[in-house]
Design an enzyme around this catalytic site. Structure first.
Site, mmCIF file in Angstrom:
data_model
loop_
_atom_site.group_PDB
_atom_site.id
_atom_site.type_symbol
_atom_site.label_atom_id
_atom_site.label_comp_id
_atom_site.label_asym_id
_atom_site.label_seq_id
_atom_site.Cartn_x
_atom_site.Cartn_y
_atom_site.Cartn_z
ATOM 1 N N GLU A 240 19.950 15.239 10.458
ATOM 2 C CA GLU A 240 19.780 16.763 10.178
ATOM 3 C C GLU A 240 17.993 17.028 10.520
ATOM 4 O OE1 GLU A 240 18.195 16.221 5.481
ATOM 5 O OE2 GLU A 240 20.557 16.748 5.877
ATOM 6 N N GLU B 42 24.647 5.246 16.934
ATOM 7 C CA GLU B 42 23.761 5.953 17.593
ATOM 8 C C GLU B 42 24.063 6.690 18.967
ATOM 9 O OE1 GLU B 42 20.636 7.139 16.248
ATOM 10 O OE2 GLU B 42 20.730 5.913 14.453
ATOM 11 N N GLU C 56 23.691 10.669 19.111
ATOM 12 C CA GLU C 56 22.743 11.473 19.803
ATOM 13 C C GLU C 56 23.099 12.031 20.992
ATOM 14 O OE1 GLU C 56 19.366 8.726 20.116
ATOM 15 O OE2 GLU C 56 18.863 8.980 17.968
ATOM 16 N N SER D 80 5.810 -4.008 18.509
ATOM 17 C CA SER D 80 4.295 -3.912 18.440
ATOM 18 C C SER D 80 3.808 -5.150 17.306
ATOM 19 C CB SER D 80 3.475 -2.741 17.590
ATOM 20 O OG SER D 80 3.822 -1.588 18.758
ATOM 21 N N PRO D 81 3.820 -6.427 17.909
ATOM 22 C CA PRO D 81 3.695 -7.449 16.987
ATOM 23 C C PRO D 81 2.270 -7.920 16.431
ATOM 24 C CG PRO D 81 3.864 -8.408 19.409
ATOM 25 C CD PRO D 81 4.182 -6.964 19.494
ATOM 26 N N GLY D 82 1.187 -7.182 16.872
ATOM 27 C CA GLY D 82 0.091 -7.234 16.437
ATOM 28 C C GLY D 82 -0.073 -6.624 14.787
ATOM 29 N N GLU E 149 16.818 15.787 13.467
ATOM 30 C CA GLU E 149 16.766 15.410 14.769
ATOM 31 C C GLU E 149 17.018 16.798 15.842
ATOM 32 O OE1 GLU E 149 17.699 10.854 16.192
ATOM 33 O OE2 GLU E 149 19.340 11.941 15.448
ATOM 34 N N ILE F 175 0.845 -1.232 0.187
ATOM 35 C CA ILE F 175 0.084 0.160 0.046
ATOM 36 C C ILE F 175 0.854 1.266 0.092
ATOM 37 C CG2 ILE F 175 -1.955 1.280 1.450
ATOM 38 C CD1 ILE F 175 -2.666 -1.239 0.003
ATOM 39 N N PHE F 176 2.050 1.213 0.808
ATOM 40 C CA PHE F 176 2.801 2.306 0.826
ATOM 41 C C PHE F 176 4.483 2.056 1.193
ATOM 42 C CE2 PHE F 176 4.805 5.223 3.699
ATOM 43 C CZ PHE F 176 5.041 6.455 3.077
#
Length: 181
Positions: free
Chosen positions: A139, A93, A97, A114-116, A141, A15-16
């Site tokens: 850039e 990271e 950060e 979020s396994p659902g 963040e 879909i996307f």
């Protein structure tokens, strides 16, 4: 895997396709022979880093999260690039950060966020050996770095300023290990 719970994929439609995620709809055959649709978000995976200072304070970042329409405080984390090793991503990271570099870093666990509806797997790492590095956020963040004690972290959870699963997991992990003052 229990066969009686298995859902057979009959068709998949994208879909996307975005910069970070892909949304697909799958037609599935249920264990009882009926059919249904499943909307699934494919995500490349992520890492998060539980980093303690020499004073046993937890390094966290504060940033605005558009899906929530609010600013929250989180442990440093980021998306895996295609083919990137999670350990190297964690090192990158943390420095990008927070401006701190891990001298040593250890894998703790991985879990699905979020396994659902999503296949995002986040890998959690720990370090209490850090040195000054170089802050270099993406850039788009905008964040600030904080150091919090256990009592401060618990207060931030109560105030819903810490409001995400990976950071709450990190605090619980440190409480169980006795690693946060």
């Amino acid at each position: 895997m229990k066969q009686e719970f298995y859902e057979k994929t009959l068709a998949t439609k994208s879909i996307f396709q975005g910069k970070v995620i892909e949304l697909v709809v799958k037609d599935v055959e249920l264990p009882d022979g009926n059919t249904s649709k499943r909307e699934i978000v494919h995500h490349p995976g992520a890492v998060a880093i539980i980093a303690l200072t020499k004073d046993k304070k937890l390094l966290v970042i504060e940033q605005f999260r558009k899906p929530l329409e609010k600013t929250i405080i989180e442990i440093p984390a980021g998306k895996l690039e295609k083919g990137e090793d999670p350990l190297e991503c964690a090192r990158r990271e943390l420095e990008e950060e927070t401006g701190f570099r891990a001298i040593s870093i250890n894998f703790i666990t991985s879990f699905y966020t979020s396994p659902g509806f999503a296949d995002e797997l986040i890998h959690i790492y720990f370090t209490d050996e850090i040195e000054i590095g170089e802050v270099n956020p993406d850039e788009d963040e905008f964040l600030s770095v904080l150091e919090v004690s256990l009592s401060e972290a618990e207060q931030l959870i109560e105030e819903q300023k810490i409001h995400d699963a990976k950071t709450i997991y990190a605090i619980q992990y440190l409480k169980l290990k006795g690693g946060l003052t």
